[in-house]
Design a protein around this motif. Structure first.
Motif, PDB file in Angstrom:
ATOM      1  N   LEU A  71       0.832  -1.205   0.000  1.00 43.98           N
ATOM      2  CA  LEU A  71       0.000   0.000   0.000  1.00 43.98           C
ATOM      3  C   LEU A  71       0.866   1.255   0.000  1.00 43.98           C
ATOM      4  O   LEU A  71       0.592   2.210  -0.733  1.00 43.98           O
ATOM      5  CB  LEU A  71      -0.945  -0.009   1.207  1.00 43.98           C
ATOM      6  CG  LEU A  71      -2.035  -1.076   1.210  1.00 43.98           C
ATOM      7  CD1 LEU A  71      -2.723  -1.145   2.560  1.00 43.98           C
ATOM      8  CD2 LEU A  71      -3.041  -0.813   0.105  1.00 43.98           C
ATOM      9  N   PHE A  72       1.920   1.255   0.801  1.00 47.03           N
ATOM     10  CA  PHE A  72       2.833   2.403   0.807  1.00 47.03           C
ATOM     11  C   PHE A  72       3.548   2.546  -0.532  1.00 47.03           C
ATOM     12  O   PHE A  72       3.673   3.649  -1.057  1.00 47.03           O
ATOM     13  CB  PHE A  72       3.867   2.274   1.928  1.00 47.03           C
ATOM     14  CG  PHE A  72       3.377   2.776   3.243  1.00 47.03           C
ATOM     15  CD1 PHE A  72       3.244   4.124   3.484  1.00 47.03           C
ATOM     16  CD2 PHE A  72       3.043   1.884   4.248  1.00 47.03           C
ATOM     17  CE1 PHE A  72       2.784   4.594   4.699  1.00 47.03           C
ATOM     18  CE2 PHE A  72       2.583   2.338   5.472  1.00 47.03           C
ATOM     19  CZ  PHE A  72       2.451   3.695   5.701  1.00 47.03           C
ATOM     20  N   LYS A  73       4.015   1.444  -1.071  1.00 47.91           N
ATOM     21  CA  LYS A  73       4.759   1.469  -2.328  1.00 47.91           C
ATOM     22  C   LYS A  73       3.931   2.077  -3.453  1.00 47.91           C
ATOM     23  O   LYS A  73       4.450   2.787  -4.310  1.00 47.91           O
ATOM     24  CB  LYS A  73       5.195   0.050  -2.701  1.00 47.91           C
ATOM     25  CG  LYS A  73       5.993  -0.033  -3.971  1.00 47.91           C
ATOM     26  CD  LYS A  73       6.401  -1.461  -4.253  1.00 47.91           C
ATOM     27  CE  LYS A  73       7.129  -1.584  -5.576  1.00 47.91           C
ATOM     28  NZ  LYS A  73       7.413  -2.979  -5.885  1.00 47.91           N
ATOM     29  N   HIS A  74       2.621   1.819  -3.448  1.00 48.38           N
ATOM     30  CA  HIS A  74       1.743   2.313  -4.508  1.00 48.38           C
ATOM     31  C   HIS A  74       0.989   3.576  -4.094  1.00 48.38           C
ATOM     32  O   HIS A  74       0.011   3.952  -4.764  1.00 48.38           O
ATOM     33  CB  HIS A  74       0.782   1.212  -4.948  1.00 48.38           C
ATOM     34  CG  HIS A  74       1.484   0.084  -5.623  1.00 48.38           C
ATOM     35  ND1 HIS A  74       1.885   0.144  -6.932  1.00 48.38           N
ATOM     36  CD2 HIS A  74       1.903  -1.116  -5.157  1.00 48.38           C
ATOM     37  CE1 HIS A  74       2.503  -0.974  -7.256  1.00 48.38           C
ATOM     38  NE2 HIS A  74       2.525  -1.757  -6.186  1.00 48.38           N
ATOM     39  N   CYS A  75       1.431   4.231  -3.033  1.00 48.17           N
ATOM     40  CA  CYS A  75       0.860   5.508  -2.568  1.00 48.17           C
ATOM     41  C   CYS A  75      -0.652   5.433  -2.374  1.00 48.17           C
ATOM     42  O   CYS A  75      -1.380   6.347  -2.750  1.00 48.17           O
ATOM     43  CB  CYS A  75       1.210   6.638  -3.520  1.00 48.17           C
ATOM     44  SG  CYS A  75       2.967   6.889  -3.738  1.00 48.17           S
ATOM     45  N   ALA A  76      -1.120   4.360  -1.803  1.00 47.03           N
ATOM     46  CA  ALA A  76      -2.551   4.176  -1.542  1.00 47.03           C
ATOM     47  C   ALA A  76      -2.911   4.857  -0.225  1.00 47.03           C
ATOM     48  O   ALA A  76      -3.266   4.208   0.760  1.00 47.03           O
ATOM     49  CB  ALA A  76      -2.893   2.696  -1.517  1.00 47.03           C
ATOM     50  N   CYS A  77      -2.839   6.177  -0.220  1.00 51.99           N
ATOM     51  CA  CYS A  77      -3.018   6.950   1.016  1.00 51.99           C
ATOM     52  C   CYS A  77      -4.429   6.863   1.586  1.00 51.99           C
ATOM     53  O   CYS A  77      -4.595   6.837   2.800  1.00 51.99           O
ATOM     54  CB  CYS A  77      -2.638   8.401   0.777  1.00 51.99           C
ATOM     55  SG  CYS A  77      -0.900   8.604   0.377  1.00 51.99           S
ATOM     56  N   LYS A  78      -5.438   6.822   0.725  1.00 53.65           N
ATOM     57  CA  LYS A  78      -6.819   6.713   1.231  1.00 53.65           C
ATOM     58  C   LYS A  78      -7.021   5.378   1.941  1.00 53.65           C
ATOM     59  O   LYS A  78      -7.605   5.333   3.025  1.00 53.65           O
ATOM     60  CB  LYS A  78      -7.821   6.844   0.085  1.00 53.65           C
ATOM     61  CG  LYS A  78      -7.881   8.210  -0.528  1.00 53.65           C
ATOM     62  CD  LYS A  78      -8.866   8.209  -1.682  1.00 53.65           C
ATOM     63  CE  LYS A  78      -8.735   9.450  -2.526  1.00 53.65           C
ATOM     64  NZ  LYS A  78      -9.485   9.328  -3.779  1.00 53.65           N
ATOM     65  N   ILE A  79      -6.534   4.306   1.338  1.00 53.25           N
ATOM     66  CA  ILE A  79      -6.664   2.986   1.959  1.00 53.25           C
ATOM     67  C   ILE A  79      -5.863   2.945   3.258  1.00 53.25           C
ATOM     68  O   ILE A  79      -6.344   2.427   4.276  1.00 53.25           O
ATOM     69  CB  ILE A  79      -6.202   1.871   0.991  1.00 53.25           C
ATOM     70  CG1 ILE A  79      -7.102   1.833  -0.250  1.00 53.25           C
ATOM     71  CG2 ILE A  79      -6.207   0.509   1.691  1.00 53.25           C
ATOM     72  CD1 ILE A  79      -6.603   0.922  -1.360  1.00 53.25           C
ATOM     73  N   LEU A  80      -4.652   3.486   3.243  1.00 49.20           N
ATOM     74  CA  LEU A  80      -3.822   3.503   4.451  1.00 49.20           C
ATOM     75  C   LEU A  80      -4.472   4.327   5.562  1.00 49.20           C
ATOM     76  O   LEU A  80      -4.432   3.951   6.730  1.00 49.20           O
ATOM     77  CB  LEU A  80      -2.424   4.037   4.137  1.00 49.20           C
ATOM     78  CG  LEU A  80      -1.507   3.055   3.429  1.00 49.20           C
ATOM     79  CD1 LEU A  80      -0.320   3.771   2.808  1.00 49.20           C
ATOM     80  CD2 LEU A  80      -1.044   1.980   4.395  1.00 49.20           C
ATOM     81  N   THR A  81      -5.074   5.457   5.195  1.00 50.20           N
ATOM     82  CA  THR A  81      -5.756   6.292   6.186  1.00 50.20           C
ATOM     83  C   THR A  81      -6.917   5.517   6.812  1.00 50.20           C
ATOM     84  O   THR A  81      -7.115   5.557   8.024  1.00 50.20           O
ATOM     85  CB  THR A  81      -6.258   7.592   5.536  1.00 50.20           C
ATOM     86  OG1 THR A  81      -5.138   8.296   5.012  1.00 50.20           O
ATOM     87  CG2 THR A  81      -6.981   8.467   6.540  1.00 50.20           C
ATOM     88  N   HIS A  82      -7.654   4.802   5.974  1.00 51.18           N
ATOM     89  CA  HIS A  82      -8.785   4.003   6.456  1.00 51.18           C
ATOM     90  C   HIS A  82      -8.316   2.895   7.406  1.00 51.18           C
ATOM     91  O   HIS A  82      -9.026   2.531   8.336  1.00 51.18           O
ATOM     92  CB  HIS A  82      -9.520   3.410   5.251  1.00 51.18           C
ATOM     93  CG  HIS A  82     -10.772   2.698   5.595  1.00 51.18           C
ATOM     94  ND1 HIS A  82     -11.924   3.359   5.980  1.00 51.18           N
ATOM     95  CD2 HIS A  82     -11.074   1.381   5.625  1.00 51.18           C
ATOM     96  CE1 HIS A  82     -12.865   2.488   6.218  1.00 51.18           C
ATOM     97  NE2 HIS A  82     -12.381   1.264   6.017  1.00 51.18           N
ATOM     98  N   HIS A  83      -7.115   2.371   7.179  1.00 47.17           N
ATOM     99  CA  HIS A  83      -6.579   1.267   7.978  1.00 47.17           C
ATOM    100  C   HIS A  83      -5.347   1.679   8.783  1.00 47.17           C
ATOM    101  O   HIS A  83      -4.439   0.877   8.984  1.00 47.17           O
ATOM    102  CB  HIS A  83      -6.224   0.088   7.064  1.00 47.17           C
ATOM    103  CG  HIS A  83      -7.394  -0.580   6.467  1.00 47.17           C
ATOM    104  ND1 HIS A  83      -8.238  -1.395   7.191  1.00 47.17           N
ATOM    105  CD2 HIS A  83      -7.898  -0.549   5.209  1.00 47.17           C
ATOM    106  CE1 HIS A  83      -9.193  -1.840   6.402  1.00 47.17           C
ATOM    107  NE2 HIS A  83      -9.013  -1.338   5.200  1.00 47.17           N
ATOM    108  N   ILE A  84      -5.331   2.915   9.261  1.00 44.62           N
ATOM    109  CA  ILE A  84      -4.138   3.424   9.949  1.00 44.62           C
ATOM    110  C   ILE A  84      -3.832   2.633  11.220  1.00 44.62           C
ATOM    111  O   ILE A  84      -2.670   2.404  11.550  1.00 44.62           O
ATOM    112  CB  ILE A  84      -4.251   4.939  10.241  1.00 44.62           C
ATOM    113  CG1 ILE A  84      -2.904   5.504  10.705  1.00 44.62           C
ATOM    114  CG2 ILE A  84      -5.329   5.235  11.260  1.00 44.62           C
ATOM    115  CD1 ILE A  84      -1.818   5.451   9.679  1.00 44.62           C
ATOM    116  N   ALA A  85      -4.847   2.204  11.938  1.00 45.14           N
ATOM    117  CA  ALA A  85      -4.611   1.447  13.167  1.00 45.14           C
ATOM    118  C   ALA A  85      -3.887   0.143  12.856  1.00 45.14           C
ATOM    119  O   ALA A  85      -2.955  -0.248  13.565  1.00 45.14           O
ATOM    120  CB  ALA A  85      -5.929   1.161  13.886  1.00 45.14           C
ATOM    121  N   THR A  86      -4.290  -0.518  11.776  1.00 46.37           N
ATOM    122  CA  THR A  86      -3.637  -1.766  11.389  1.00 46.37           C
ATOM    123  C   THR A  86      -2.215  -1.507  10.901  1.00 46.37           C
ATOM    124  O   THR A  86      -1.295  -2.231  11.268  1.00 46.37           O
ATOM    125  CB  THR A  86      -4.458  -2.475  10.289  1.00 46.37           C
ATOM    126  OG1 THR A  86      -5.795  -2.612  10.745  1.00 46.37           O
ATOM    127  CG2 THR A  86      -3.877  -3.827   9.968  1.00 46.37           C
TER     128      THR A  86
END
Length: 185
Positions: A71-86
């Motif tokens: 997710l980080f490698k592909h700059c999926a910031c919205k997905i990462l924000t949604h799953h920040i706790a994980t």
């Protein structure tokens, strides 16, 4: 005089090192992405939260360090924000902050803001072992001279001090001045 380690004392602790954006995702297994279903990779590359959730459920994919780094490698910031706790269970929140300022585009502002809301004061207080703050990591973002102006502005608004010095008595602001001076020569 030769120094040696006494094996009876146990193993040596790991040598401390600063955050390195080049190696952050480099340790990601090359075969991991090749094995990932195309529909899930499409959801990641388009940063579509709903599609990601559907495909992850259909593919029965658990969150792992490899998935988070993908997710980080592909700059999926919205997905990462949604799953920040994980994501924060696998990666230190300070490293997430440093990665955002060093590598990710302005779309990562939502991720930085979410980190700040979950860990109040992290933007102002996060330092690596050399005393560098998040702005410092934006100095050489993607070969450019500094991080995205919007990211820089938001980091400063959230308390990241451009005048804060590291252990070498250098600050983000002083390095920008030095770069401008060297350009003029």
């Amino acid at each position: 005089m030769i120094l040696s380690h006494d094996p009876t004392l146990g193993s040596l602790p790991p040598f401390p090192c600063a955050f390195n954006s080049d190696t952050f995702c480099a340790r990601l297994s090359k075969s991991y992405e090749r094995k990932m279903p195309c529909d899930l990779m499409n959801a990641i590359t388009t940063d579509d939260i709903a599609l990601f959730e559907i495909q992850r459920t259909l593919q029965n994919r658990a969150f792992t360090i490899s998935l988070v780094k993908t997710l980080f490698k592909h700059c999926a910031c919205k997905i990462l924000t949604h799953h920040i706790a994980t994501a924060a269970t696998f990666i230190d929140p300070k490293d997430i902050l440093f990665f955002c300022s060093s590598t990710l585009p302005r779309s990562c502002i939502c991720l930085i803001e979410t980190l700040e809301s979950r860990h109040p004061g992290i933007v102002a207080s996060a330092r690596d072992i050399f005393g560098n703050n998040a702005l410092w990591y934006g100095l050489h973002r993607l070969g450019e001279n500094r991080c995205d102006p919007e990211v820089e502005k938001r980091l400063i608004e959230l308390g990241c001090d451009p005048e804060a010095t590291n252990l070498l008595d250098l600050s983000y602001a002083s390095m920008l001045k030095a770069k401008e001076y060297l350009k003029a020569i």
